[in-house]
Each structure stands twice: as structure tokens, then as C-alpha cells.
Design an enzyme around this catalytic site. Structure first.
Site, PDB file in Angstrom:
ATOM      1  N   LYS A  53       0.842  -1.209   0.000  1.00 31.14           N
ATOM      2  CA  LYS A  53       0.000   0.000   0.000  1.00 31.14           C
ATOM      3  C   LYS A  53       0.872   1.252   0.000  1.00 31.14           C
ATOM      4  CE  LYS A  53      -3.719  -2.391   2.345  1.00 31.14           C
ATOM      5  NZ  LYS A  53      -4.290  -2.820   3.621  1.00 31.14           N
ATOM      6  N   GLN A  97      -5.003  -1.643   9.462  1.00 25.90           N
ATOM      7  CA  GLN A  97      -4.826  -2.982   8.899  1.00 25.90           C
ATOM      8  C   GLN A  97      -5.459  -4.026   9.809  1.00 25.90           C
ATOM      9  OE1 GLN A  97      -3.585  -3.733   5.882  1.00 25.90           O
ATOM     10  NE2 GLN A  97      -3.914  -5.908   6.222  1.00 25.90           N
ATOM     11  N   ASP A 120     -11.440   2.349   3.506  1.00 27.12           N
ATOM     12  CA  ASP A 120     -11.652   0.902   3.412  1.00 27.12           C
ATOM     13  C   ASP A 120     -13.122   0.577   3.154  1.00 27.12           C
ATOM     14  OD1 ASP A 120      -9.540  -0.938   3.539  1.00 27.12           O
ATOM     15  OD2 ASP A 120      -9.242  -0.617   5.687  1.00 27.12           O
TER      16      ASP A 120
END
Ligand code: GUN
Length: 295
Positions: A53, A97, A120
Site C-alpha cells: 500500500k 490494517q 476501506d
């Protein structure tokens, strides 16, 4: 039947090119798109995703701010950090995460993220809007899967689509996208999962199968019909002493076995993975643009 293999890397590259142009355009207006990435602990797979990422952000000109915290970080500390990032106007996206260490409540953390920075798309606010067909941040992997189907001109309308896996990250939101009255929806969707009886009965009737369970090579050619379209979301590490790292990555699909049986197939690695990261970049520039428009 010869099988079309979707090159996720190439498709991701095309979309990243567009994102990079939007990032530059916004930079000229004085805003640098910025993603905050938080990771707790040292799980190798999570670390590898986060590195991917960070690199992808750099490639398109998005600033990535990384918070690498100890696995013993308390829930309170994590909440305080997210609240600080919520207030920070220079941050447009916040990504925590997953999975988180067991002592931290995942829902509490996700719900702490400002929905306007929820790149997200995991916040209940985002998932609720998705279900209602409203504009929101679409979770990255489901969005990537939709883009892959689009890229090979596969119409979903009226198709029987079987999704294997009911996660909040992939299976559930993807099912919503595919049933909506949109050009990439209008499908008849079945979600199969660990308690499904006779999985093959469902997969054999499917025009399109999306495998997202995390079981190495579980979907085999005897379970599908000729000409099926298969999108493999799985990323599994299996031991392989011939590799320098001691493992290799395989999907949830027996890739070799599907060749010449499936009409369309995605590889692992180089399939959905690069698309997931790309849609994260897409959500981050979208958030930064919205911030600019609100000023
Ligand atoms: N863990 C596995 N996939 C994801 C993802 O898409 N986002 C986050 N934040 N964590 C993950």
C-alpha cells in the site's frame, strides 16, 4: 476452450494512471492527498500488504503516513490516535490494517474512524450506504472484482453468481454490489460459506464464481461448468521449499486445473491483489477531492 486470464497488474496500472493524474491536478490546487496507515504487530502477511500500500501510494503521488505500533498497544491508545487523525485536515484517508490483536475490539476501532475518511469502506455508515445504493466508499476488494469483470466486458445482468465466503470485507459487500440495479449489478447472487451443504451443487450452476474463503485451491475443475468465469480473491501462503522465502502464494482456486475449462480466470498473485490496492488509492483521491470541494 481457451481461457482468458485477466492481468490484474495491467488493469491496476491503467486505473493508477488515472488516479495519478487526479492526484497531480489536486496538488496544483494546493492539496496533497494523504493516507494514514496504521498497523499493529508484526504479522508477516499484514506487513507485506502494508508495504504494498505504501509503495502504491508513492507511485501515484499520494502521501502515506505510517503508524507502525506494537501488538501490545491498548484499544484506548489506538482510539486516541484515530481521533487525532480524524481531526487532522491534512489526512484524507485512515486505514487500520486488519486483523487486529485479540485484546482490541475491531468494531470499536472501525466505528471510531470518521466515515468521511473511511477509505476501506468498513464503517457501518459506509456499508449501510452501500446497501442502499448511495454514493460511498466502496470496499476495495469488492470494487476491484467489479472492475475486473467490467474489464473483460462480462455482463452480470441475469447471471447466476456464486460467491464463496461471507466476510464483511469481501463476500457480503460484493453480494450487495452485484444485486443492485446498476450496469454492474442485476445478478442473481448466492453466498456460500463454511456451513453450505453440497457446495458443488451451487458452483456447477454458476455463470460466475467469486472465491473468497482463504482455503488454498479449494475450488477444483470438477466443481464447475464449462465456460464459467472465475475470480479468485484468495491469497494463501503454502509451504514450498523450492522458493527462497520457503512459501509460495496460491489462490482459493486450482488455477492449473481450470485452464481450458473456465472462459475467464484470474491469477494469484497478479490478479485481484493489485486491484484491491488500486481501489484504495481511488478511494483516497476521491476523499481528498471531496475535501477540496467542501472548502
Ligand atoms: N486485511 C485484509 N484485507 C484488508 C483490507 O482490505 N483492509 C484492511 N484495513 N485490512 C485488511
Amino acid at each position: 476452450m481457451s481461457t482468458i486470464i485477466i492481468d490484474g497488474k495491467a488493469l491496476a496500472q491503467n486505473i493508477r494512471h488515472d488516479v495519478a493524474n487526479r492526484v497531480s491536478a489536486l496538488k496544483e490546487k494546493g492539496i496533497t492527498a494523504c493516507l494514514a496507515v496504521i498497523i499493529l504487530g508484526d504479522d508477516p502477511a499484514s506487513q507485506s500488504y502494508v508495504r504494498g500500500k505504501e509503495k502504491a501510494c508513492g507511485d501515484v503521488g499520494i502521501l502515506s503516513r505510517d503508524y507502525k505500533l506494537s501488538s501490545t498497544t491498548s484499544e484506548e491508545e489506538l482510539v486516541l490516535l484515530i481521533e487525532e487523525l480524524n481531526r487532522d485536515e491534512s489526512v484524507h484517508g485512515i486505514l487500520v490494517q486488519l486483523p487486529l490483536p485479540k485484546h482490541i475490539n475491531e468494531s470499536t476501532i472501525i466505528e471510531t474512524i470518521d466515515p468521511n475518511k473511511d477509505v476501506d469502506g468498513f464503517h457501518p455508515n459506509s456499508l449501510g450506504k452501500l446497501m442502499l445504493g448511495q454514493d460511498t466508499f466502496i470496499p476495495c476488494t469488492p470494487h476491484g472484482v467489479i472492475k475486473m469483470l467490467e474489464s473483460v466486458d462480462i455482463s452480470t445482468e441475469g447471471k447466476n453468481i456464486v460467491i464463496i465466503g461471507r466476510s464483511h470485507i469481501v463476500g457480503s459487500p460484493l453480494s450487495q454490489l452485484l444485486i443492485q440495479k446498476t450496469p454492474t449489478g442485476n445478478a442473481t447472487v448466492t453466498i456460500c460459506h463454511s456451513r453450505t451443504k453440497n457446495l458443488s451443487d451451487f458452483t456447477k450452476r454458476a455463470d460466475i464464481i467469486i472465491a473468497a474463503v482463504g482455503v488454498p485451491q479449494m475450488l477444483t475443475s470438477d466443481m464447475v461448468s464449462d465456460g464459467v468465469v472465475i475470480i479468485d480473491v484468495g491469497v494463501n501462503r503454502v509451504e514450498d521449499s523450492t522458493k527462497a522465502k520457503g512459501y509460495r502464494l496460491v489462490g482459493d482456486v486450482d488455477f492449473e486445473g481450470m485452464l481450458n475449462k473456465a472462459s475467464v480466470l484470474t491469477p494469484v498473485p497478479g490478479g485481484v491483489g493489485p486491484m484491491t490496492i488500486t481501489m484504495l488509492l481511488f478511494n483516497t483521491i476521491k476523499s481528498a477531492e471531496i475535501t477540496f470541494d467542501r472548502r
